[in-house]
Design a protein around this motif. Structure first.
Motif, PDB file in Angstrom:
ATOM      1  N   LEU A 229       0.828  -1.211   0.000  1.00 19.00           N
ATOM      2  CA  LEU A 229       0.000   0.000   0.000  1.00 19.00           C
ATOM      3  C   LEU A 229       0.858   1.254   0.000  1.00 19.00           C
ATOM      4  N   GLU A 230       1.934   1.240   0.793  1.00 14.33           N
ATOM      5  CA  GLU A 230       2.820   2.412   0.805  1.00 14.33           C
ATOM      6  C   GLU A 230       3.448   2.605  -0.572  1.00 14.33           C
ATOM      7  N   SER A 231       3.802   1.492  -1.201  1.00 14.97           N
ATOM      8  CA  SER A 231       4.432   1.568  -2.522  1.00 14.97           C
ATOM      9  C   SER A 231       3.493   2.192  -3.551  1.00 14.97           C
ATOM     10  N   ALA A 232       2.203   1.955  -3.401  1.00 13.53           N
ATOM     11  CA  ALA A 232       1.232   2.529  -4.332  1.00 13.53           C
ATOM     12  C   ALA A 232       1.006   4.013  -4.056  1.00 13.53           C
ATOM     13  N   ARG A 233       1.106   4.402  -2.789  1.00  7.81           N
ATOM     14  CA  ARG A 233       0.787   5.772  -2.391  1.00  7.81           C
ATOM     15  C   ARG A 233       1.936   6.753  -2.617  1.00  7.81           C
ATOM     16  N   VAL A 234       3.155   6.287  -2.366  1.00  6.44           N
ATOM     17  CA  VAL A 234       4.302   7.202  -2.350  1.00  6.44           C
ATOM     18  C   VAL A 234       4.554   7.946  -3.668  1.00  6.44           C
ATOM     19  N   PRO A 235       4.446   7.298  -4.842  1.00  8.07           N
ATOM     20  CA  PRO A 235       4.692   8.073  -6.066  1.00  8.07           C
ATOM     21  C   PRO A 235       3.805   9.316  -6.173  1.00  8.07           C
ATOM     22  N   TRP A 236       2.528   9.206  -5.737  1.00 11.77           N
ATOM     23  CA  TRP A 236       1.638  10.361  -5.783  1.00 11.77           C
ATOM     24  C   TRP A 236       2.075  11.420  -4.779  1.00 11.77           C
ATOM     25  N   LYS A 237       2.501  10.965  -3.600  1.00  4.47           N
ATOM     26  CA  LYS A 237       2.981  11.912  -2.591  1.00  4.47           C
ATOM     27  C   LYS A 237       4.209  12.666  -3.107  1.00  4.47           C
ATOM     28  N   LEU A 238       5.103  11.949  -3.774  1.00  4.16           N
ATOM     29  CA  LEU A 238       6.323  12.583  -4.312  1.00  4.16           C
ATOM     30  C   LEU A 238       5.957  13.570  -5.411  1.00  4.16           C
ATOM     31  N   ARG A 239       5.003  13.167  -6.256  1.00  2.00           N
ATOM     32  CA  ARG A 239       4.660  13.968  -7.419  1.00  2.00           C
ATOM     33  C   ARG A 239       3.949  15.262  -7.009  1.00  2.00           C
ATOM     34  N   PHE A 240       3.041  15.158  -6.036  1.00  2.73           N
ATOM     35  CA  PHE A 240       2.176  16.308  -5.711  1.00  2.73           C
ATOM     36  C   PHE A 240       2.377  16.862  -4.306  1.00  2.73           C
ATOM     37  N   GLY A 241       3.155  16.139  -3.492  1.00  2.00           N
ATOM     38  CA  GLY A 241       3.272  16.530  -2.089  1.00  2.00           C
ATOM     39  C   GLY A 241       4.565  17.275  -1.811  1.00  2.00           C
TER      40      GLY A 241
END
Length: 243
Positions: A229-241
């Motif tokens: 789940l973390e692996s799925a979430r982190v790319p979005w966090k990096l991209r927009f966070g």
């Protein structure tokens, strides 16, 4: 002036790898790379891996250091601590590899060669470039998940690498300092992705050399649902966070 070989430190996080660790050290020693060191980062393994590491530090075939951690809080944290220690001990090149014998030590000379003779900031041991391969024992759904994960990460972050989730890498020490490795927070596969993303954001180049990835032979895989789940979430966090 005498030409001193770069200090190469291989950081190997361990948790219950008492059988594999001596094998890895033997395989690394067999490479006959001058100034090669191993740093074992043990997460208080109940099976006594830490004691095995301490013994190797005394009578191993190459220099072995041991970092004993009391908290088991994930592979990413173990790598960050190990890499930070390697930098403080003046490593010129830091190699990250798993303790489960899935990463072929025989690829290390080629990885170091690319790192030291080109402008690459980091070299990945890649399953998905020409000449690379995933484990033949992997069932189709495992291969599909791995391929999908790479497509997913690259679609979001535009890393332009074939194996974005690779865990076998050779780093220039200067690269680890440039991306401020000590401040990396993610774990699991997301840790590999965040490290790559920081390299790309700095305008630095990631190179890939082919490896044949083997299924672990001893012990138990440590892939949990939380890690996925973390692996799925982190790319979005990096991209927009704040990443």
């Amino acid at each position: 002036m005498e030409n001193v070989s770069p200090k190469v430190t291989v950081v190997v996080p361990t948790y219950n790898e008492r059988d594999n660790l001596p094998k890895i050290v033997e395989l690394l020693a067999a490479l006959k790379i001058s100034n090669l060191h191993v740093l074992v980062v043990d997460d208080n393994s109940p099976d006594g891996t830490g004691d095995v590491a301490d013994k190797l530090a005394v009578d191993g075939p190459i220099p072995v250091g041991v970092l004993h951690r009391t908290v088991k809080d994930g592979l990413g944290r173990a790598y960050v601590e190990g890499m930070t220690r390697a930098l403080s001990e003046d490593a010129d090149i830091v190699i990250q590899m798993d303790a489960d014998l899935s990463h072929p030590t025989t690829a290390i000379p080629a990885m170091i060669e690319v790192l030291t003779t080109t402008d690459a900031a980091v070299v990945l041991g890649s399953r998905y470039v020409e000449g690379g391969a995933t484990a033949s024992e992997w069932p189709w759904h495992r291969k599909a998940l791995s391929a999908w994960a790479n497509f997913y990460v690259n679609a979001i972050l535009q890393l332009k690498v074939k194996d974005a989730t690779a865990g076998f890498k050779a780093w220039k020490a200067d690269t680890l300092r440039a991306i401020d490795v000590a401040s990396v927070k993610s774990n699991g596969y997301a840790f590999q992705v965040e490290m790559n993303y920081r390299v790309v954001k700095k305008g630095l180049r990631i190179a890939e050399v082919p490896i044949r990835f083997e299924e672990r032979t001893e012990g138990v895989s440590k892939m949990s649902l939380a890690v996925q789940l973390e692996s799925a979430r982190v790319p979005w966090k990096l991209r927009f966070g704040k990443g």
